[in-house]
Design a protein around this motif. Structure first.
Motif: not given
Length: 176
Positions: A74-103
């Motif tokens: 799982l690629v996970k980013r939640t809570g207070d994290w710094h979001v870049p202007r451009r984000l690229r995620i490569d994942s073969e079989y995994g899951r991605v969870r990006l929570d921008l609500s408190r970022a």
């Protein structure tokens, strides 16, 4: 008098203003310099006059691509994290969870590029944000968006692109 000389395309002017405001938000320009450059950007009468306003800012802004790669898991980013202007995620079989609500998102618009072979992604937007996923190339995958597609002035807009041969993306607003 011909207007060809004294015309700056609105798009170029907007871009210059955005870059200057971004540099200020990132702490690369002080308030006085911000004011000086905004004044120049807004009063420029030819495209050439915009160049010096943003010459030292453009490269830095464009090159900020943060890449995250994973095979599974799982690629996970939640809570207070710094979001870049451009984000690229490569994942073969995994899951991605990006929570921008408190970022921390210093940009009016961000680009997220997802390359998910079989994985799925969930993107949670802050209240009032919009998202456009028209740039995603789908195979057997699907995109489900519960967010507005049109951007509202002053609100975050997320542009999502990428490849989903079998993956899926869900985009939704944060639950209160």
């Amino acid at each position: 008098m011909s207007h060809a000389m004294g015309h700056v395309p609105e798009r170029e002017r907007d871009r210059a203003v955005e870059l200057v405001q971004q540099a200020y938000a990132d702490g690369r320009l002080g308030p006085a310099e911000l004011e000086r450059r905004l004044e120049l950007a807004l009063t420029a009468t030819a495209s050439g006059e915009l160049e010096p306003v943003v010459a030292d800012l453009a490269d830095e802004a464009e090159d900020e691509v943060v890449r995250i790669a994973a095979t599974g898991g799982l690629v996970k980013r939640t809570g207070d994290w710094h979001v870049p202007r451009r984000l690229r995620i490569d994942s073969e079989y995994g899951r991605v969870r990006l929570d921008l609500s408190r970022a921390h998102i210093p940009h009016p618009r961000i680009d997220i590029e997802l390359r998910l072979a079989y994985g799925g992604a969930t993107i949670i937007l802050p209240a009032g944000a919009s998202a456009n996923a028209d740039g995603v190339r789908l195979g057997w995958g699907r995109v489900t968006s519960k967010a507005p597609g049109r951007r509202s002035p002053g609100r975050l807009h997320v542009r999502i692109t990428g490849d989903l041969p079998y993956g899926s993306i869900t985009i939704r607003a944060a639950r209160r």
